[in-house]
Design an enzyme around this catalytic site. Structure first.
Site, PDB file in Angstrom:
ATOM      1  N   ARG A  61      11.451  -7.337   4.102  1.00 46.96           N
ATOM      2  CA  ARG A  61      11.491  -5.875   3.969  1.00 46.96           C
ATOM      3  C   ARG A  61      12.541  -5.272   4.913  1.00 46.96           C
ATOM      4  O   ARG A  61      12.670  -5.661   6.067  1.00 46.96           O
ATOM      5  CB  ARG A  61      10.110  -5.307   4.317  1.00 46.96           C
ATOM      6  CG  ARG A  61      10.035  -3.806   4.197  1.00 46.96           C
ATOM      7  CD  ARG A  61       8.623  -3.336   4.062  1.00 46.96           C
ATOM      8  NE  ARG A  61       7.839  -3.492   5.276  1.00 46.96           N
ATOM      9  CZ  ARG A  61       6.569  -3.108   5.382  1.00 46.96           C
ATOM     10  NH1 ARG A  61       5.948  -2.580   4.350  1.00 46.96           N
ATOM     11  NH2 ARG A  61       5.914  -3.278   6.500  1.00 46.96           N
ATOM     12  N   ARG A  80      -9.233   0.815  10.338  1.00 46.09           N
ATOM     13  CA  ARG A  80      -8.808  -0.581  10.434  1.00 46.09           C
ATOM     14  C   ARG A  80      -9.841  -1.432  11.159  1.00 46.09           C
ATOM     15  O   ARG A  80      -9.662  -2.641  11.252  1.00 46.09           O
ATOM     16  CB  ARG A  80      -7.498  -0.624  11.220  1.00 46.09           C
ATOM     17  CG  ARG A  80      -6.291  -1.073  10.401  1.00 46.09           C
ATOM     18  CD  ARG A  80      -5.159  -1.137  11.345  1.00 46.09           C
ATOM     19  NE  ARG A  80      -3.956  -1.736  10.948  1.00 46.09           N
ATOM     20  CZ  ARG A  80      -2.911  -1.103  10.431  1.00 46.09           C
ATOM     21  NH1 ARG A  80      -3.002   0.164  10.110  1.00 46.09           N
ATOM     22  NH2 ARG A  80      -1.791  -1.745  10.231  1.00 46.09           N
ATOM     23  N   ARG A  82      -0.052  -9.470  13.339  1.00 50.83           N
ATOM     24  CA  ARG A  82      -0.637  -8.418  12.486  1.00 50.83           C
ATOM     25  C   ARG A  82      -1.619  -8.999  11.472  1.00 50.83           C
ATOM     26  O   ARG A  82      -2.668  -8.426  11.204  1.00 50.83           O
ATOM     27  CB  ARG A  82       0.481  -7.667  11.736  1.00 50.83           C
ATOM     28  CG  ARG A  82       1.274  -6.751  12.639  1.00 50.83           C
ATOM     29  CD  ARG A  82       2.545  -6.319  11.964  1.00 50.83           C
ATOM     30  NE  ARG A  82       2.344  -5.296  10.953  1.00 50.83           N
ATOM     31  CZ  ARG A  82       3.249  -4.976  10.046  1.00 50.83           C
ATOM     32  NH1 ARG A  82       4.393  -5.623   9.977  1.00 50.83           N
ATOM     33  NH2 ARG A  82       3.022  -4.004   9.191  1.00 50.83           N
ATOM     34  N   LYS A  93       0.830  -1.219   0.000  1.00 48.97           N
ATOM     35  CA  LYS A  93       0.000   0.000   0.000  1.00 48.97           C
ATOM     36  C   LYS A  93       0.861   1.263   0.000  1.00 48.97           C
ATOM     37  O   LYS A  93       0.529   2.240  -0.654  1.00 48.97           O
ATOM     38  CB  LYS A  93      -0.920   0.061   1.228  1.00 48.97           C
ATOM     39  CG  LYS A  93      -2.005  -0.990   1.255  1.00 48.97           C
ATOM     40  CD  LYS A  93      -3.039  -0.691   2.314  1.00 48.97           C
ATOM     41  CE  LYS A  93      -2.486  -0.564   3.714  1.00 48.97           C
ATOM     42  NZ  LYS A  93      -1.893  -1.786   4.262  1.00 48.97           N
ATOM     43  N   ARG A 124      11.965  -3.382  10.621  1.00 46.20           N
ATOM     44  CA  ARG A 124      10.979  -2.842  11.556  1.00 46.20           C
ATOM     45  C   ARG A 124      10.632  -3.919  12.578  1.00 46.20           C
ATOM     46  O   ARG A 124      10.493  -5.083  12.220  1.00 46.20           O
ATOM     47  CB  ARG A 124       9.703  -2.440  10.796  1.00 46.20           C
ATOM     48  CG  ARG A 124       9.760  -1.068  10.204  1.00 46.20           C
ATOM     49  CD  ARG A 124       8.617  -0.787   9.256  1.00 46.20           C
ATOM     50  NE  ARG A 124       7.289  -1.218   9.734  1.00 46.20           N
ATOM     51  CZ  ARG A 124       6.146  -0.930   9.104  1.00 46.20           C
ATOM     52  NH1 ARG A 124       6.169  -0.216   7.990  1.00 46.20           N
ATOM     53  NH2 ARG A 124       4.997  -1.352   9.570  1.00 46.20           N
TER      54      ARG A 124
HETATM   55  P1  AMP Z   1       0.998   0.178   9.607  1.00 47.48           P
HETATM   56  O1  AMP Z   1       2.232   0.924   9.239  1.00 47.48           O
HETATM   57  O2  AMP Z   1      -0.247   0.763   9.013  1.00 47.48           O
HETATM   58  O3  AMP Z   1       1.110  -1.304   9.374  1.00 47.48           O
HETATM   59  O4  AMP Z   1       0.795   0.389  11.195  1.00 47.48           O
HETATM   60  C1  AMP Z   1       1.781  -0.050  12.106  1.00 47.48           C
HETATM   61  C2  AMP Z   1       1.119  -0.339  13.449  1.00 47.48           C
HETATM   62  O5  AMP Z   1       0.521   0.877  13.970  1.00 47.48           O
HETATM   63  C3  AMP Z   1      -0.028  -1.347  13.424  1.00 47.48           C
HETATM   64  O6  AMP Z   1       0.438  -2.686  13.476  1.00 47.48           O
HETATM   65  C4  AMP Z   1      -0.808  -0.945  14.680  1.00 47.48           C
HETATM   66  O7  AMP Z   1      -0.135  -1.369  15.852  1.00 47.48           O
HETATM   67  C5  AMP Z   1      -0.703   0.572  14.643  1.00 47.48           C
HETATM   68  N1  AMP Z   1      -1.812   1.174  13.878  1.00 47.48           N
HETATM   69  C6  AMP Z   1      -1.695   1.967  12.762  1.00 47.48           C
HETATM   70  N2  AMP Z   1      -2.900   2.371  12.328  1.00 47.48           N
HETATM   71  C7  AMP Z   1      -3.813   1.830  13.183  1.00 47.48           C
HETATM   72  C8  AMP Z   1      -5.230   1.871  13.246  1.00 47.48           C
HETATM   73  N3  AMP Z   1      -5.968   2.550  12.331  1.00 47.48           N
HETATM   74  N4  AMP Z   1      -5.850   1.202  14.263  1.00 47.48           N
HETATM   75  C9  AMP Z   1      -5.139   0.519  15.175  1.00 47.48           C
HETATM   76  N5  AMP Z   1      -3.795   0.423  15.163  1.00 47.48           N
HETATM   77  C10 AMP Z   1      -3.122   1.085  14.173  1.00 47.48           C
END
Ligand code: AMP
Length: 251
Positions: free
Chosen positions: A158, A119, A202, A41, A191
């Site tokens: 990654r 989410r 996740r 994404k 990461r």
């Molecule tokens: P991402 O980079 O979008 O994969 O987000 C990294 C981490 O941030 C996720 O695994 C969650 O722990 C947290 N996170 C980001 N966006 C959200 C969201 N909309 N709701 C809940 N947790 C979030």
């Protein structure tokens, strides 16, 4: 490629002002990008920004920014960073407050692409209400889809640059020198939430909480399913086609 600007108002909060956001596009595209972690994404957001001018807004980036600058700022954010480290979803109330504080970004004339938010169905309902209040309806929700084994392979390979944040993949797009960014020479890192233990958590969180969002947006007639298989350019071409003829023309 047009730079995505510093996204200061999004990353740092309402007191900050964005700089270097590029020319105002002909129309403000308002999109949500859905898809499990690892479907690409972020890459598509950069390509879509270049074409449509809308600003990529990732809630994960806000958390990572708070972590990197050591400026969590509140117990809720400290708590949120703990959830993120374990690969779990941050509680809805925290994420929703954070987005609400940044509502100005949803009204921006450049438009937006929300990446990683909503989410959960509760987050989606809240976003709906916020956008209705702001008279800023969504144009479409792009749902990028990929088989699970391919997702796991993409995530575990990654590596991210500790300087400019460019991402590499050990197999598909390795850096010229192992462990070093081609662009800025800073060391690459994995990461915490791209480690195998966190990946499993996740993907489970995605299946349980986020996959139902596809139904939510399908019912509203906004969902556009895009296969995330193949190269970033292949996926991008499919995404533009899914958005229709207006998106095929350069902003
Ligand atoms: P991402 O980079 O979008 O994969 O987000 C990294 C981490 O941030 C996720 O695994 C969650 O722990 C947290 N996170 C980001 N966006 C959200 C969201 N909309 N709701 C809940 N947790 C979030």
């Amino acid at each position: 490629m047009i730079p995505t600007g510093d996204r200061a108002a999004w990353l740092q909060g309402p007191k900050a002002t964005c700089s270097g956001v590029g020319p105002m596009p002909g129309r403000a595209w308002r999109l949500v990008l859905l898809g499990a972690p690892g479907v690409g994404k972020g890459t598509q957001a950069t390509l879509l920004h270049d074409r449509l001018g809308c600003c990529p807004l990732s809630t994960g980036d806000v958390f990572r920014h708070a972590k990197a600058c050591g400026c969590a700022g509140s117990p809720a954010m400290e708590n949120a960073l703990g959830f993120m480290k374990r690969g779990e979803l941050v509680p809805d109330a925290t994420v929703i407050d954070m987005v609400r504080e940044r509502a100005r970004c949803l009204q921006c004339g450049h438009g937006f692409m929300l990446d990683g938010f909503p989410r959960t169905v509760q987050q989606a309902r809240t976003l709906d209400a916020m956008l209705a209040e702001l008279h800023a309806p969504l144009d479409a929700v792009l749902s990028f889809e990929l088989p699970t084994p391919e997702i796991v392979a993409r995530l575990s390979g990654r590596r991210t640059c500790s300087g400019c944040k460019r991402t590499f993949h050990l197999m598909h797009s390795p850096p010229k020198a192992a462990g070093i960014c081609d662009d800025c020479g800073a060391p690459l890192f994995q990461r915490e939430d791209d480690r195998d233990e966190a990946i499993a958590v996740r993907l489970k969180a995605y299946d349980e909480s986020t996959a139902p969002l596809a139904d939510f947006y399908r019912a509203k007639g906004l969902l556009r399913v895009v296969s995330a298989e193949g190269s970033p350019d292949d996926v991008f071409a499919r995404a533009l086609k899914a958005l229709g003829s207006e998106a095929m023309v350069r902003a």
